[in-house]
Design an enzyme around this catalytic site. Sequence first.
Site, PDB file in Angstrom:
ATOM      1  N   SER A 135       0.859  -1.186   0.000  1.00 40.78           N
ATOM      2  CA  SER A 135       0.000   0.000   0.000  1.00 40.78           C
ATOM      3  C   SER A 135       0.894   1.235   0.000  1.00 40.78           C
ATOM      4  O   SER A 135       2.120   1.125   0.077  1.00 40.78           O
ATOM      5  CB  SER A 135      -0.885  -0.003   1.238  1.00 40.78           C
ATOM      6  OG  SER A 135      -0.089   0.303   2.370  1.00 40.78           O
ATOM      7  N   LYS A 136       0.242   2.384  -0.049  1.00 37.79           N
ATOM      8  CA  LYS A 136       0.975   3.663  -0.093  1.00 37.79           C
ATOM      9  C   LYS A 136       1.992   3.789   1.035  1.00 37.79           C
ATOM     10  O   LYS A 136       3.000   4.456   0.888  1.00 37.79           O
ATOM     11  CB  LYS A 136      -0.027   4.813   0.046  1.00 37.79           C
ATOM     12  CG  LYS A 136      -0.642   5.195  -1.279  1.00 37.79           C
ATOM     13  CD  LYS A 136      -1.390   6.504  -1.129  1.00 37.79           C
ATOM     14  CE  LYS A 136      -2.195   6.773  -2.375  1.00 37.79           C
ATOM     15  NZ  LYS A 136      -3.436   7.452  -2.123  1.00 37.79           N
ATOM     16  N   ARG A 137       1.666   3.176   2.141  1.00 38.05           N
ATOM     17  CA  ARG A 137       2.539   3.181   3.300  1.00 38.05           C
ATOM     18  C   ARG A 137       3.951   2.681   2.945  1.00 38.05           C
ATOM     19  O   ARG A 137       4.933   3.081   3.553  1.00 38.05           O
ATOM     20  CB  ARG A 137       1.921   2.192   4.289  1.00 38.05           C
ATOM     21  CG  ARG A 137       2.025   2.472   5.709  1.00 38.05           C
ATOM     22  CD  ARG A 137       0.913   1.751   6.475  1.00 38.05           C
ATOM     23  NE  ARG A 137       0.683   0.358   6.093  1.00 38.05           N
ATOM     24  CZ  ARG A 137       1.460  -0.651   6.432  1.00 38.05           C
ATOM     25  NH1 ARG A 137       2.548  -0.447   7.124  1.00 38.05           N
ATOM     26  NH2 ARG A 137       1.148  -1.890   6.075  1.00 38.05           N
TER      27      ARG A 137
END
Length: 467
Positions: A239-241
């Site tokens: 994910s963007k994380r």
Amino acid sequence: MSELRVRFAPSPTGYLHVGGARTALFNWLLAKNKGGTFILRIEDTDVERSTKESVDAILEGMKWLGLEWDEGPFYQSDYFPLYKEHVQKLLDSGKAYKCYCASEELDTKRNLAMQEGRKPKYDGTCRERAEQPDGQPYVVRFRAPQGGVTAFDDLIKGTITFPNEELDDLIIQRTDGTPTYNFCVVIDDASMRITTVIRGDDHVNNTPRQIQLYEALGFPVPQFAHVPMILGSDKARLSKRHGATSVIAYRDMGYLPEALLNYLVRLGWSNGDDEIFSREEMVQKFDIGNVGRSASVFNTEKLNWLNAHYIKNGDPERLADLLLPHLSVREVTTLNGPDLMVVVRTLQERAQTLEEMAERAVFYYNAPLSYDEVALAKFDKELLLSVFSAVMEKLSKVSEADVSGIDALFKEVCNENGWKMGQVGQPVRIALSGGTQAPGIGEIVVTLGIEETIRRIQAAREFVAGK
Ligand code: GLU
């Protein structure tokens, strides 16, 4: 053309994610490998979350990667009448029924089931209802088979079996008359004559419901291949994380499409120990059966390694074109400086990304405004002044420069003055580029030209003299 028909069916609720791009790639490769047809279908029935920007971003990402589709893009939102028609067909044949249960009532029953540790499942109140209340809102539910199992042979995961009692009477049409997701997918895949459905394994649980719908509608059931997820380094779903996940962000960070494709194809698929695959090789060797069953971890270092490989072996003219946007964000204009293709040649050996290459190309067009003083301080001031003078003196006698001639010239300067190469090359490199991270000295001088080289050494000499 073979009969094989595959599709990529993104929901336009965001950009093209690298996971989606890999699914698209596997579909595309299978189609190309088998001489089949690759279809692009935009699943935009969720009107609230679907946007035109997202459609554009997905198409842009696909085009950048060169994953051309043979048919489409088709938009689910154009097919509402077709879905309605099939809902009616199921109602008419008794394979679906109208359910009038109020949602609060269903919520209460669901909560109760959960409290009692039962699986929350529609209790079938309207399944056998004889009376149809007039004018009351209803949903349409699929009359799912009650006993037995629904099973399929997944091309990646092997046989997957679901007991039918675990599957609800699926809502296929909402109170407002709109069809639901699983229903639309089945109608579309059937009407587009899809033979193989390749998608993320987050859809495995939808598959038995979809198979039941195919059967109820009398459509042939396609083959399924569910591709395992891509994880971040901490093994959580990517994910963007974890950093960039959008294909276009990778373009903007200076990755080449062939490097990203090569990276993505190896994320789950293998062909012996091979790592480098041209587009043609991928097409030739791809086999959906060789996709692994376990999730893959996204590894930026490996992507960088592949990108460096493709930059190093890339056509300088094409790289120069691709580099331009990375230079213009740095407000560098190449008009009054060396030919960008020549600059690229001096940098492609060592750059991991086009961003890195652009960063290193700046000095060719903009003379340094400052110098790496820590690096300069390693040399005695008097030595620097003499080195600069001696090099300028020699260069001023040169009319035409080539790399080996310039390298020889520097050796001469060293020999005549009893200096080591490091005492001459490094200060001159700093004078020309501002820093120490530059290509070979001969390459820089030839690329900048003698006149500009002398101008820069003179400026550096004045700087050192003034200290
Ligand atoms: N629209 C779905 C998604 O973006 C894909 C559904 C499918 O491939 O069947 O996850």
